[in-house]
Motif scaffolding. Structure first.
Motif, PDB file in Angstrom:
ATOM      1  N   GLN A  54      12.970   9.906  -3.040  1.00 37.81           N
ATOM      2  CA  GLN A  54      13.897   9.149  -2.210  1.00 37.81           C
ATOM      3  C   GLN A  54      13.416   7.699  -2.095  1.00 37.81           C
ATOM      4  N   ASN A  55      14.340   6.768  -1.885  1.00 37.12           N
ATOM      5  CA  ASN A  55      13.989   5.348  -1.786  1.00 37.12           C
ATOM      6  C   ASN A  55      12.944   5.081  -0.713  1.00 37.12           C
ATOM      7  N   LYS A  56      13.100   5.686   0.465  1.00 36.19           N
ATOM      8  CA  LYS A  56      12.147   5.474   1.570  1.00 36.19           C
ATOM      9  C   LYS A  56      10.738   5.915   1.185  1.00 36.19           C
ATOM     10  N   GLY A  57      10.632   7.021   0.483  1.00 33.73           N
ATOM     11  CA  GLY A  57       9.322   7.502   0.043  1.00 33.73           C
ATOM     12  C   GLY A  57       8.674   6.562  -0.959  1.00 33.73           C
ATOM     13  N   ILE A  58       9.474   6.012  -1.868  1.00 33.35           N
ATOM     14  CA  ILE A  58       8.960   5.057  -2.847  1.00 33.35           C
ATOM     15  C   ILE A  58       8.513   3.786  -2.135  1.00 33.35           C
ATOM     16  N   GLU A  59       9.302   3.332  -1.171  1.00 33.77           N
ATOM     17  CA  GLU A  59       8.925   2.131  -0.405  1.00 33.77           C
ATOM     18  C   GLU A  59       7.559   2.312   0.238  1.00 33.77           C
TER      19      GLU A  59
END
Length: 179
Positions: A54-59
């Protein structure tokens, strides 16, 4: 694999928080991302990530890795190719005869709360204009963006979200590179 775009805030500005793009690309590779491209020195990455991420995890992963490797914090906003395409379609200031040198896009890391959004939308910074749609603040600057009050700090303080801005030429280039 999904194409992702990571936008880093505040690196390589005025000789501070310096990160070479080759070092950033190498760091992304050690984290397992593939087909990594960088675009200009301000911290724009296009890469492939596992479909499950997920984008939040990558961030969070990238922010932590940068802190560990470079010893300073860098806010990161991760977008999908679809997020960029949606922004291109929704910009109320982007018309056939628009001077794209006057257009900017501030990416917000989350949707602003309705009361904060209503307050910000009630403010007038004429001749500069802005319109917030979802997690995007579309900006039209009559003069230079650097002279505008519609800065990252303004949106972060008023909306209580992370934000980073790119000029419209960069947004178009990120979309092109993500195809």
């Amino acid at each position: 694999m999904n194409i992702k775009i990571a936008i880093l805030r505040g690196i390589n500005v005025g000789g501070k928080r310096k990160i070479l793009m080759a070092d950033l690309k190498e760091l992304m590779g050690t984290l397992g991302y593939q087909n990594i491209q960088t675009y200009i020195q301000s911290g724009n990455l296009i890469f492939n990530a596992d479909d499950k991420l997920q984008n939040k995890g990558i961030e969070q992963e990238l922010e932590n890795a940068i802190l560990k490797k470079f010893s300073f914090e860098v806010p990161v906003i991760v977008l999908s190719k679809d997020n960029i395409e949606s922004a291109l379609a929704k910009n109320p200031f982007y018309k056939a005869d628009a001077d794209i040198n006057k257009l900017h896009l501030t990416f917000l890391n989350e949707l602003p709360e309705k009361d904060k959004l209503a307050f910000v939308e009630s403010l007038d910074f004429a001749p500069d204009q802005f319109k917030i749609i979802g997690k995007n603040a579309f900006i039209y600057c009559e003069d230079s963006y650097h002279k505008s009050k519609l800065t990252n700090d303004f949106f972060e303080k008023k909306l209580k979200v992370k934000a980073t801005t790119r000029n419209w030429k960069t947004v178009l280039k990120l979309w092109e590179l993500s195809k």
